[in-house]
Design a protein around this motif. Structure first.
Motif, PDB file in Angstrom:
ATOM      1  N   GLN A 280       0.847  -1.190   0.000  1.00  0.00           N
ATOM      2  CA  GLN A 280       0.000   0.000   0.000  1.00  0.00           C
ATOM      3  C   GLN A 280       0.878   1.232   0.000  1.00  0.00           C
ATOM      4  OE1 GLN A 280      -2.626  -0.533   3.359  1.00  0.00           O
ATOM      5  NE2 GLN A 280      -3.928  -1.927   2.222  1.00  0.00           N
ATOM      6  N   SER A 281       0.512   2.193  -0.855  1.00  0.00           N
ATOM      7  CA  SER A 281       1.253   3.437  -0.954  1.00  0.00           C
ATOM      8  C   SER A 281       0.311   4.527  -1.430  1.00  0.00           C
ATOM      9  CB  SER A 281       2.413   3.276  -1.934  1.00  0.00           C
ATOM     10  OG  SER A 281       3.098   4.499  -2.098  1.00  0.00           O
ATOM     11  N   GLY A 282       0.247   5.610  -0.691  1.00  0.00           N
ATOM     12  CA  GLY A 282      -0.674   6.677  -1.065  1.00  0.00           C
ATOM     13  C   GLY A 282      -2.093   6.151  -1.084  1.00  0.00           C
ATOM     14  N   LYS A 283      -2.778   6.321  -2.203  1.00  0.00           N
ATOM     15  CA  LYS A 283      -4.154   5.845  -2.365  1.00  0.00           C
ATOM     16  C   LYS A 283      -4.202   4.527  -3.145  1.00  0.00           C
ATOM     17  CE  LYS A 283      -6.615   9.390  -0.737  1.00  0.00           C
ATOM     18  NZ  LYS A 283      -7.629   9.241   0.277  1.00  0.00           N
ATOM     19  N   THR A 284      -3.031   3.951  -3.407  1.00  0.00           N
ATOM     20  CA  THR A 284      -2.936   2.759  -4.252  1.00  0.00           C
ATOM     21  C   THR A 284      -2.559   1.531  -3.438  1.00  0.00           C
ATOM     22  OG1 THR A 284      -2.249   4.150  -6.100  1.00  0.00           O
ATOM     23  CG2 THR A 284      -1.818   1.800  -6.301  1.00  0.00           C
ATOM     24  N   CYS A 285      -3.202   0.411  -3.768  1.00  0.00           N
ATOM     25  CA  CYS A 285      -2.853  -0.884  -3.191  1.00  0.00           C
ATOM     26  C   CYS A 285      -2.488  -1.812  -4.340  1.00  0.00           C
ATOM     27  CB  CYS A 285      -4.023  -1.458  -2.397  1.00  0.00           C
ATOM     28  SG  CYS A 285      -3.661  -3.083  -1.691  1.00  0.00           S
ATOM     29  N   THR A 286      -1.263  -2.309  -4.322  1.00  0.00           N
ATOM     30  CA  THR A 286      -0.801  -3.261  -5.333  1.00  0.00           C
ATOM     31  C   THR A 286      -0.907  -4.661  -4.748  1.00  0.00           C
ATOM     32  OG1 THR A 286       0.728  -1.630  -6.262  1.00  0.00           O
ATOM     33  CG2 THR A 286       1.151  -3.951  -6.780  1.00  0.00           C
ATOM     34  N   ILE A 287      -1.584  -5.540  -5.477  1.00  0.00           N
ATOM     35  CA  ILE A 287      -1.734  -6.924  -5.048  1.00  0.00           C
ATOM     36  C   ILE A 287      -1.113  -7.819  -6.112  1.00  0.00           C
ATOM     37  CG2 ILE A 287      -3.349  -8.770  -4.446  1.00  0.00           C
ATOM     38  CD1 ILE A 287      -5.365  -6.583  -3.648  1.00  0.00           C
ATOM     39  N   ARG A 288      -0.077  -8.557  -5.704  1.00  0.00           N
ATOM     40  CA  ARG A 288       0.563  -9.523  -6.599  1.00  0.00           C
ATOM     41  C   ARG A 288      -0.014 -10.898  -6.278  1.00  0.00           C
ATOM     42  NH1 ARG A 288       6.159  -7.122  -4.911  1.00  0.00           N
ATOM     43  NH2 ARG A 288       6.158  -5.222  -6.165  1.00  0.00           N
ATOM     44  N   ILE A 289      -0.681 -11.484  -7.253  1.00  0.00           N
ATOM     45  CA  ILE A 289      -1.310 -12.788  -7.066  1.00  0.00           C
ATOM     46  C   ILE A 289      -0.329 -13.860  -7.532  1.00  0.00           C
ATOM     47  CG2 ILE A 289      -3.253 -14.251  -7.704  1.00  0.00           C
ATOM     48  CD1 ILE A 289      -4.805 -11.590  -8.262  1.00  0.00           C
TER      49      ILE A 289
ATOM     50  N   VAL B 208      -3.927  -2.085  -8.106  1.00  0.00           N
ATOM     51  CA  VAL B 208      -3.055  -2.551  -9.173  1.00  0.00           C
ATOM     52  C   VAL B 208      -2.906  -4.048  -8.943  1.00  0.00           C
ATOM     53  CG1 VAL B 208      -0.735  -2.467 -10.154  1.00  0.00           C
ATOM     54  CG2 VAL B 208      -1.857  -0.350  -9.419  1.00  0.00           C
ATOM     55  N   LEU B 209      -3.427  -4.841  -9.869  1.00  0.00           N
ATOM     56  CA  LEU B 209      -3.388  -6.291  -9.740  1.00  0.00           C
ATOM     57  C   LEU B 209      -2.333  -6.857 -10.679  1.00  0.00           C
ATOM     58  CD1 LEU B 209      -7.230  -7.059  -9.696  1.00  0.00           C
ATOM     59  CD2 LEU B 209      -5.717  -6.532  -7.772  1.00  0.00           C
ATOM     60  N   ASN B 210      -1.267  -7.389 -10.083  1.00  0.00           N
ATOM     61  CA  ASN B 210      -0.197  -8.001 -10.871  1.00  0.00           C
ATOM     62  C   ASN B 210      -0.535  -9.475 -11.045  1.00  0.00           C
ATOM     63  OD1 ASN B 210       2.192  -9.316 -11.709  1.00  0.00           O
ATOM     64  ND2 ASN B 210       3.408  -7.600 -10.965  1.00  0.00           N
ATOM     65  N   LEU B 211      -0.775  -9.883 -12.293  1.00  0.00           N
ATOM     66  CA  LEU B 211      -1.220 -11.244 -12.595  1.00  0.00           C
ATOM     67  C   LEU B 211      -0.137 -12.089 -13.269  1.00  0.00           C
ATOM     68  CD1 LEU B 211      -4.778 -10.343 -13.937  1.00  0.00           C
ATOM     69  CD2 LEU B 211      -4.033 -10.678 -11.581  1.00  0.00           C
TER      70      LEU B 211
END
Length: 113
Positions: free
Chosen positions: A7-16, A45-48
């Motif tokens: 999580q950073s700022g208003k963004t959440c990056t999820i690496r699946i 942000v979804l890293n697939l």
């Protein structure tokens, strides 16, 4: 399945990492998305890249994440779709709903309130 959540700022990056399908894997993903929204991160942000398989339940959860993020004034971006994910999203005609990026940094930079 493992998830890396940043999580950073208003963004959440999820690496699946692993299959996103009905059951414990999907519950884990849905919980991470709910947590992101609950902690004021409307941009996902979804890293697939490391997601080899997705079923219809997984697709539904990703589309639901998109709808919820937009309701909160954010968006959901996809990064590095695995070949299977790309073909599946295209086949069920939802690829055009998302902005798709090659790199996480590009997707995060596109998350502007």
């Amino acid at each position: 399945m493992d998830l890396d959540v940043l999580q950073s700022g208003k963004t959440c990056t999820i690496r699946i990492k692993g299959a996103l399908k009905m059951g414990e894997q999907l519950d884990k993903f849905d919980a991470a998305v709910r947590e992101a929204f609950a902690t004021d991160h409307p941009f996902l942000v979804l890293n697939l890249e490391a997601m080899p398989v997705i079923d219809s339940s997984g697709i539904g959860s990703i589309v639901n994440a998109l709808q919820q993020s937009k309701k909160l004034g954010g968006d959901t971006k996809l990064v590095s779709l695995s070949p299977f994910a790309y073909k599946t999203f295209k086949m069920v005609h939802i690829l055009n709903l998302f902005s798709v990026f090659e790199r996480e940094a590009e997707a995060v930079a596109a998350c502007v309130a």
